[in-house]
Design a protein around this motif. Structure first.
Motif, PDB file in Angstrom:
ATOM      1  N   THR A   1      22.145  -6.396  39.769  1.00  0.00           N
ATOM      2  CA  THR A   1      22.719  -5.399  40.672  1.00  0.00           C
ATOM      3  C   THR A   1      23.822  -4.666  39.914  1.00  0.00           C
ATOM      4  OG1 THR A   1      22.236  -6.881  42.515  1.00  0.00           O
ATOM      5  CG2 THR A   1      23.710  -5.020  42.955  1.00  0.00           C
ATOM      6  N   ALA A   2      23.865  -3.354  40.034  1.00  0.00           N
ATOM      7  CA  ALA A   2      24.652  -2.490  39.148  1.00  0.00           C
ATOM      8  C   ALA A   2      26.054  -2.976  38.813  1.00  0.00           C
ATOM      9  CB  ALA A   2      24.687  -1.079  39.727  1.00  0.00           C
TER      10      ALA A   2
ATOM     11  N   PHE B   1      23.502   3.157  44.224  1.00  0.00           N
ATOM     12  CA  PHE B   1      24.711   3.340  43.428  1.00  0.00           C
ATOM     13  C   PHE B   1      24.619   4.551  42.502  1.00  0.00           C
ATOM     14  CE2 PHE B   1      25.419  -1.355  44.187  1.00  0.00           C
ATOM     15  CZ  PHE B   1      26.582  -1.182  44.919  1.00  0.00           C
ATOM     16  N   LYS B   2      23.423   4.882  42.067  1.00  0.00           N
ATOM     17  CA  LYS B   2      23.257   6.017  41.152  1.00  0.00           C
ATOM     18  C   LYS B   2      23.297   7.351  41.878  1.00  0.00           C
ATOM     19  CE  LYS B   2      20.412   3.597  37.703  1.00  0.00           C
ATOM     20  NZ  LYS B   2      19.039   3.492  37.129  1.00  0.00           N
ATOM     21  N   SER B   3      23.010   7.347  43.171  1.00  0.00           N
ATOM     22  CA  SER B   3      22.935   8.592  43.929  1.00  0.00           C
ATOM     23  C   SER B   3      24.271   8.896  44.576  1.00  0.00           C
ATOM     24  CB  SER B   3      21.846   8.484  44.999  1.00  0.00           C
ATOM     25  OG  SER B   3      22.128   7.419  45.884  1.00  0.00           O
ATOM     26  N   GLY B   4      24.349  10.038  45.208  1.00  0.00           N
ATOM     27  CA  GLY B   4      25.570  10.406  45.921  1.00  0.00           C
ATOM     28  C   GLY B   4      26.036  11.799  45.603  1.00  0.00           C
ATOM     29  N   GLY B   5      25.892  12.196  44.333  1.00  0.00           N
ATOM     30  CA  GLY B   5      26.233  13.571  43.981  1.00  0.00           C
ATOM     31  C   GLY B   5      27.637  13.728  43.446  1.00  0.00           C
ATOM     32  N   SER B   6      28.555  14.226  44.247  1.00  0.00           N
ATOM     33  CA  SER B   6      29.882  14.629  43.789  1.00  0.00           C
ATOM     34  C   SER B   6      30.750  13.426  43.421  1.00  0.00           C
ATOM     35  CB  SER B   6      30.585  15.446  44.872  1.00  0.00           C
ATOM     36  OG  SER B   6      30.850  14.638  45.998  1.00  0.00           O
TER      37      SER B   6
ATOM     38  N   TRP C   1      19.311  -1.142  45.638  1.00  0.00           N
ATOM     39  CA  TRP C   1      20.759  -0.999  45.537  1.00  0.00           C
ATOM     40  C   TRP C   1      21.167  -0.165  44.329  1.00  0.00           C
ATOM     41  CZ3 TRP C   1      20.519  -6.716  46.956  1.00  0.00           C
ATOM     42  CH2 TRP C   1      20.717  -6.873  48.335  1.00  0.00           C
ATOM     43  N   ASN C   2      20.490  -0.361  43.219  1.00  0.00           N
ATOM     44  CA  ASN C   2      20.846   0.414  42.034  1.00  0.00           C
ATOM     45  C   ASN C   2      20.532   1.896  42.216  1.00  0.00           C
ATOM     46  OD1 ASN C   2      21.740  -1.925  40.894  1.00  0.00           O
ATOM     47  ND2 ASN C   2      20.066  -2.156  39.446  1.00  0.00           N
ATOM     48  N   THR C   3      19.488   2.191  42.967  1.00  0.00           N
ATOM     49  CA  THR C   3      19.209   3.581  43.315  1.00  0.00           C
ATOM     50  C   THR C   3      20.332   4.145  44.178  1.00  0.00           C
ATOM     51  OG1 THR C   3      16.812   3.232  43.201  1.00  0.00           O
ATOM     52  CG2 THR C   3      17.583   5.124  44.481  1.00  0.00           C
TER      53      THR C   3
ATOM     54  N   ALA D   1      23.325   0.160  52.760  1.00  0.00           N
ATOM     55  CA  ALA D   1      22.958   0.837  51.512  1.00  0.00           C
ATOM     56  C   ALA D   1      21.446   0.891  51.350  1.00  0.00           C
ATOM     57  CB  ALA D   1      23.603   0.119  50.329  1.00  0.00           C
ATOM     58  N   LEU D   2      20.760  -0.194  51.697  1.00  0.00           N
ATOM     59  CA  LEU D   2      19.296  -0.214  51.590  1.00  0.00           C
ATOM     60  C   LEU D   2      18.640   0.731  52.583  1.00  0.00           C
ATOM     61  CD1 LEU D   2      18.617  -4.038  51.162  1.00  0.00           C
ATOM     62  CD2 LEU D   2      18.423  -2.266  49.398  1.00  0.00           C
ATOM     63  N   ALA D   3      19.340   1.047  53.664  1.00  0.00           N
ATOM     64  CA  ALA D   3      18.766   1.898  54.707  1.00  0.00           C
ATOM     65  C   ALA D   3      18.707   3.360  54.295  1.00  0.00           C
ATOM     66  CB  ALA D   3      19.562   1.752  56.003  1.00  0.00           C
ATOM     67  N   THR D   4      19.409   3.764  53.226  1.00  0.00           N
ATOM     68  CA  THR D   4      19.324   5.151  52.774  1.00  0.00           C
ATOM     69  C   THR D   4      17.905   5.425  52.291  1.00  0.00           C
ATOM     70  OG1 THR D   4      20.116   4.504  50.577  1.00  0.00           O
ATOM     71  CG2 THR D   4      21.763   5.285  52.150  1.00  0.00           C
ATOM     72  N   SER D   5      17.466   6.641  52.437  1.00  0.00           N
ATOM     73  CA  SER D   5      16.057   6.970  52.164  1.00  0.00           C
ATOM     74  C   SER D   5      15.663   6.684  50.719  1.00  0.00           C
ATOM     75  CB  SER D   5      15.795   8.446  52.499  1.00  0.00           C
ATOM     76  OG  SER D   5      16.658   9.289  51.761  1.00  0.00           O
ATOM     77  N   SER D   6      16.540   6.984  49.769  1.00  0.00           N
ATOM     78  CA  SER D   6      16.198   6.767  48.361  1.00  0.00           C
ATOM     79  C   SER D   6      16.076   5.282  48.041  1.00  0.00           C
ATOM     80  CB  SER D   6      17.244   7.419  47.451  1.00  0.00           C
ATOM     81  OG  SER D   6      18.539   6.901  47.722  1.00  0.00           O
ATOM     82  N   ALA D   7      16.920   4.456  48.646  1.00  0.00           N
ATOM     83  CA  ALA D   7      16.870   3.020  48.386  1.00  0.00           C
ATOM     84  C   ALA D   7      15.699   2.360  49.098  1.00  0.00           C
ATOM     85  CB  ALA D   7      18.182   2.362  48.813  1.00  0.00           C
ATOM     86  N   TRP D   8      15.392   2.824  50.311  1.00  0.00           N
ATOM     87  CA  TRP D   8      14.361   2.163  51.113  1.00  0.00           C
ATOM     88  C   TRP D   8      12.980   2.246  50.478  1.00  0.00           C
ATOM     89  CZ3 TRP D   8      14.453  -1.356  54.685  1.00  0.00           C
ATOM     90  CH2 TRP D   8      13.280  -1.643  55.375  1.00  0.00           C
ATOM     91  N   ARG D   9      12.749   3.235  49.651  1.00  0.00           N
ATOM     92  CA  ARG D   9      11.437   3.366  49.014  1.00  0.00           C
ATOM     93  C   ARG D   9      11.056   2.127  48.218  1.00  0.00           C
ATOM     94  NH1 ARG D   9      13.027   8.897  48.175  1.00  0.00           N
ATOM     95  NH2 ARG D   9      13.807   8.406  46.080  1.00  0.00           N
ATOM     96  N   HIS D  10      12.048   1.391  47.753  1.00  0.00           N
ATOM     97  CA  HIS D  10      11.767   0.178  46.990  1.00  0.00           C
ATOM     98  C   HIS D  10      11.425  -1.006  47.884  1.00  0.00           C
ATOM     99  CE1 HIS D  10      13.136   2.019  43.218  1.00  0.00           C
ATOM    100  NE2 HIS D  10      14.108   2.571  43.931  1.00  0.00           N
ATOM    101  N   LEU D  11      11.639  -0.853  49.192  1.00  0.00           N
ATOM    102  CA  LEU D  11      11.420  -1.965  50.114  1.00  0.00           C
ATOM    103  C   LEU D  11      10.286  -1.757  51.099  1.00  0.00           C
ATOM    104  CD1 LEU D  11      14.932  -3.258  51.278  1.00  0.00           C
ATOM    105  CD2 LEU D  11      13.369  -4.275  49.655  1.00  0.00           C
TER     106      LEU D  11
END
Length: 451
Positions: free
Chosen positions: A140-141, A293-298, A289-291, A336-346
């Motif tokens: 985990t990151a 942590f890597k996302s967010g933008g600004s 989770w690593n997805t 954190a897992l509920a975000t769309s980018s993270a959920w794709r892994h689950l």
């Protein structure tokens, strides 16, 4: 026995796991909420807590995500859960003889097991839960960054003199050296305070401890570079604050309890659950989770700082880091897992998401309840003349507004989605009156004794 098998796996690591010198396993003090050494990421007490919750449960703490950790636990229930979690039915016969002692498999438990089969039981644990736990703590990151920074820091350390070599060994070598240096330094300081004359010369032991204190800031830079790719002073300071959360028992146990709770959900998904899939399931969680942590933008929305309090609209409003607060960190990790980018892994592991959403809702409600209680306590001090009803109303308003902003800022939960969730909670009767006599969870027994 199971906890020691985790340490043994780290001792023979092949680079995939947290290094053994990143684990504090020789601290004589056990009643702590985090490791004592600044160089380590976790300790043996956290590993034992992880085994305890994942293997022995009891299941109510994993299934009911609105269940605080408190009270006594029934040994029979814990042992039964252990037999299920390790699938002893596929490992051992119904009845067995171990060096003349008869055992009923369905009576095997924490303190009653065949010593002759201990290696087989530990092997089953390490192939499944053990590997899954180490995957979380190693990949985990934030924990991967700590391990990477620590390895680079170790490589850069020059041990040209005796005190430098002693300091190096205290962090990366023999058992007990760190505590010997600490105690010797404390004794030296006490001796200086008692003296009226000149200070005694510093021994290599004293200089070694001083070297350790000086090296901490150097390590902070290595870790910040591994985590966010920068060693600017403000970045290093912000990273240090973030890892002040990540290295707590509450945060780490919350991470591991997320694995165990989602595995309980997996058991009720189409096809059920095979414990041999646990390492792969754990890897999927890490990828999610690593997805995140890597996302967010600004820069203001850098999710690598999402769990800290030193950020805009912090979701982390927990007033202390006591171990029972792991249930609230489990909520953060799930959110954190509920975000769309993270959920794709689950989504392939939990194709029926209703159970996850229901659990997330229950966990969020419990956390909001904690935030309201904390606001109430603060208002009692800051505005003692405010009546009880108005105080409760204001506490609810403040806590709810802060949570809504945090969810929108860090986890992509739109305001209208939050309002819909809040309305559904009230309509289901979950918004119960606050129990003001129970403002914080009861301490857990020491284990050594989107959207």
């Amino acid at each position: 026995m199971l906890t020691r098998s985790l340490l043994s796996a780290l001792r023979g690591r092949n680079g995939a796991h947290l290094p053994l010198y990143g684990v504090e396993y020789d601290n004589p003090e056990i009643n702590t909420s985090r490791p004592a050494r600044w160089s380590v990421m976790t300790n043996i007490h956290l590993l034992k807590m992880a085994v305890n919750r994942c293997i022995f449960g009891p299941p109510k703490y994993l299934i009911n995500l609105a269940q605080p950790i408190s009270g006594r636990e029934k040994a029979e229930e814990r042992d039964e859960f252990m037999r299920t979690q390790l699938d002893l039915a596929s490992l051992l016969p119904d009845y067995l003889d171990d060096a003349g002692y008869p055992y009923d498999r369905d009576a095997i438990g924490d303190r009653n097991f065949p010593l002759g089969r201990a290696e087989a039981i530990a092997g089953r644990f390490m192939e499944t839960w053990g590997l899954a736990i180490l995957t979380l703590l190693s990949q985990t990151a934030p924990y991967a960054a700590h391990a990477e920074g620590l390895a680079r820091f170790k490589e850069s350390w020059h041990t040209a003199n005796t005190h430098a070599a002693l300091a190096h060994d205290a962090l990366f070598g023999g058992v007990g050296i760190y505590w010997t240096l600490r105690d010797s330094y404390d004794h030296y300081q006490d001796a200086i305070r008692r003296l009226n004359g000149p200070k005694p010369p510093k021994s290599d032991v004293i200089r070694a401890w001083e070297t350790l204190k000086e090296k901490e800031s150097e390590f902070d830079e290595y870790r910040a570079h591994a985590y966010v790719g920068s060693t600017r002073r403000d970045v290093v300071k912000r990273c240090k604050a973030a890892f002040g959360v990540f290295n707590t028992h509450a945060c780490q146990l919350g991470l591991i309890m997320t694995l165990a709770s989602l595995w309980e959900m997996r058991k009720n998904q189409p096809g059920g659950a095979d414990i041999k899939d646990l390492p792969a399931f754990s890897a999927a969680l890490v990828a999610g989770w690593n997805t995140f942590f890597k996302s967010g933008g600004s820069r203001a929305r850098d999710r690598r700082y999402a769990f800290t309090r030193d950020c805009s609209h912090p979701i982390n409003q927990i007033s202390n880091m006591d171990t029972p607060n792991a249930v609230y960190f489990r909520y953060f990790w799930m959110q954190a897992l509920a975000t769309s980018s993270a959920w794709r892994h689950l989504d392939s592991w939990l194709p029926n998401r209703d159970a996850f959403d229901a659990g997330l809702s229950a966990a969020r409600h419990m956390y909001l309840d904690l935030c309201i209680k904390q606001k109430l306590k603060a208002l009692e001090s800051s505005d003692p003349l405010l009546g009880p009803e108005r105080r409760i109303a204001r506490a609810k308003k403040l806590a709810t507004a802060e949570l809504q902003k945090a969810l929108h800022h860090w986890f992509d939960v739109l305001p209208q989605e939050f309002e819909a969730w809040l309305a559904s909670e009230v309509s289901r009767g979950n918004q119960v009156e606050l129990d003001l006599a129970n403002e914080v969870p009861a301490p857990e027994a020491t284990d050594a004794s989107n959207r």
